[in-house]
Scaffold this motif. Structure first.
Motif, short mmCIF file in Angstrom:
data_model
loop_
_atom_site.label_atom_id
_atom_site.label_comp_id
_atom_site.label_asym_id
_atom_site.label_seq_id
_atom_site.Cartn_x
_atom_site.Cartn_y
_atom_site.Cartn_z
N ARG A 36 -0.69 -40.25 -10.71
CA ARG A 36 -0.92 -41.66 -10.77
C ARG A 36 -1.04 -42.30 -9.15
O ARG A 36 -1.67 -41.58 -8.34
N SER A 37 -0.80 -43.45 -9.03
CA SER A 37 -1.07 -44.04 -7.56
C SER A 37 0.02 -45.18 -7.50
O SER A 37 0.79 -45.38 -8.19
N SER A 38 -0.25 -46.00 -6.41
CA SER A 38 0.62 -46.85 -6.24
C SER A 38 0.70 -48.13 -7.32
O SER A 38 1.80 -48.87 -7.49
N ASP A 39 -0.18 -48.03 -8.42
CA ASP A 39 -0.30 -48.82 -9.32
C ASP A 39 0.76 -48.47 -10.23
O ASP A 39 1.33 -49.46 -11.07
N GLU A 40 1.55 -47.29 -10.19
CA GLU A 40 2.67 -47.00 -10.99
C GLU A 40 3.95 -48.12 -10.72
O GLU A 40 4.90 -48.28 -11.58
#
Length: 274
Positions: A36-40
């Motif tokens: 994932r990314s900071s979008d998590e």
């Protein structure tokens, strides 16, 4: 009222790192899982930003950060955390990490204890030798782009059975696809770190909170990556820690139960007696 979350980039010698930041006050850094990314933390950040200056970064090789010119170890990722803190003028921070982000969070606390206030570790599986072998198998197989595009539907179906909503599944798959055609950086990093993780984590002196999503634990066991009892290595390595468990919709718990997570985080960070 939710605080606005802004995005920016940190320049490093290996490329740019995207990070999100919002709120004011004591800092709290959020580190994401693989792939994932900071979008998590999109749902969680505005809630936490009501009380804290919240930062979430995309690890190198993920999200909108650049792909690094080499495979990064957990220690390398920890160094990028320190680089971001230095860029923002933050001498000491609270850190919360999930899965891969938790391994990196623990390494930051072990290697740079003067930079960490309180630590929140989420879903840190104890892989052991068998788990390391399986992680390296997954690394060797990688995420392959197929000419007929069938990998697109494969990724959608792989996530849809437990993510819980089409919109969240779409965001997860977008993060997945940004990793296709590149090495599985975090799998390699965690695979090479997991055997020494208990020893490294035993060096941590920061007050620590351990969060478990029970559905997440069961999913790891179903995949054969780690047994449910393997998770107890963390509380044994950190005997001074507090453990909180969540059930019902906790495989993607940062997105699925952000209010419950935020409440627990606030209670831990705001407590002067822990």
């Amino acid at each position: 009222m939710n605080k606005p979350i802004k995005r920016a980039f940190l320049d490093t010698e290996d490329g740019q790192i995207l990070y999100r930041i919002g709120g004011e006050g004591e800092p709290l850094l959020l580190l994401h899982m693989n792939p994932r990314s900071s979008d998590e933390y999109r749902e969680l950040m505005p809630i936490l930003a009501q009380n804290y200056c919240v930062i979430a970064m995309d690890f190198m090789g993920f999200g909108d950060s650049d792909k690094p010119p080499k495979l990064y170890s957990v220690a390398d990722y920890a160094k990028t955390v320190i680089a971001l803190l230095d860029e923002l003028g933050i001498e000491k921070t609270n850190i919360m990490g999930n899965h891969t982000g938790a391994f990196v969070s623990g390494e930051v606390a072990a290697a740079y204890p003067e930079r960490v206030n309180k630590l929140i570790l989420c879903n840190v599986a104890g892989f052991g030798e068998a788990g390391k072998v399986d992680l390296m198998r997954r690394f060797d197989e990688g995420f392959v782009i197929q000419e007929d595009g069938s990998y697109l539907m494969e990724r959608w179906l792989a996530r849809a059975r437990y993510v819980g909503s089409a919109e969240l599944n779409h965001r997860w798959v977008l993060d997945d696809l940004k990793c296709f055609g590149y090495p599985l950086y975090a799998v390699w990093a965690v695979g090479n770190y997991c055997i020494e993780a208990a020893e490294r984590f035993s060096l941590i002196k920061s007050p620590a909170l351990i969060l478990w999503g029970i559905d997440d634990v069961e999913e790891f066991e179903r995949l054969g990556l780690a047994l449910a009892q393997d998770r107890y290595f963390l509380s044994q390595a950190l005997p001074h820690s507090k453990v909180v468990e969540f059930s019902n919709g906790t495989i993607c718990m940062m997105n699925q139960i952000p209010e419950k997570i935020a409440k627990t985080v606030f209670e831990f960070l705001d407590s002067a007696n822990f």
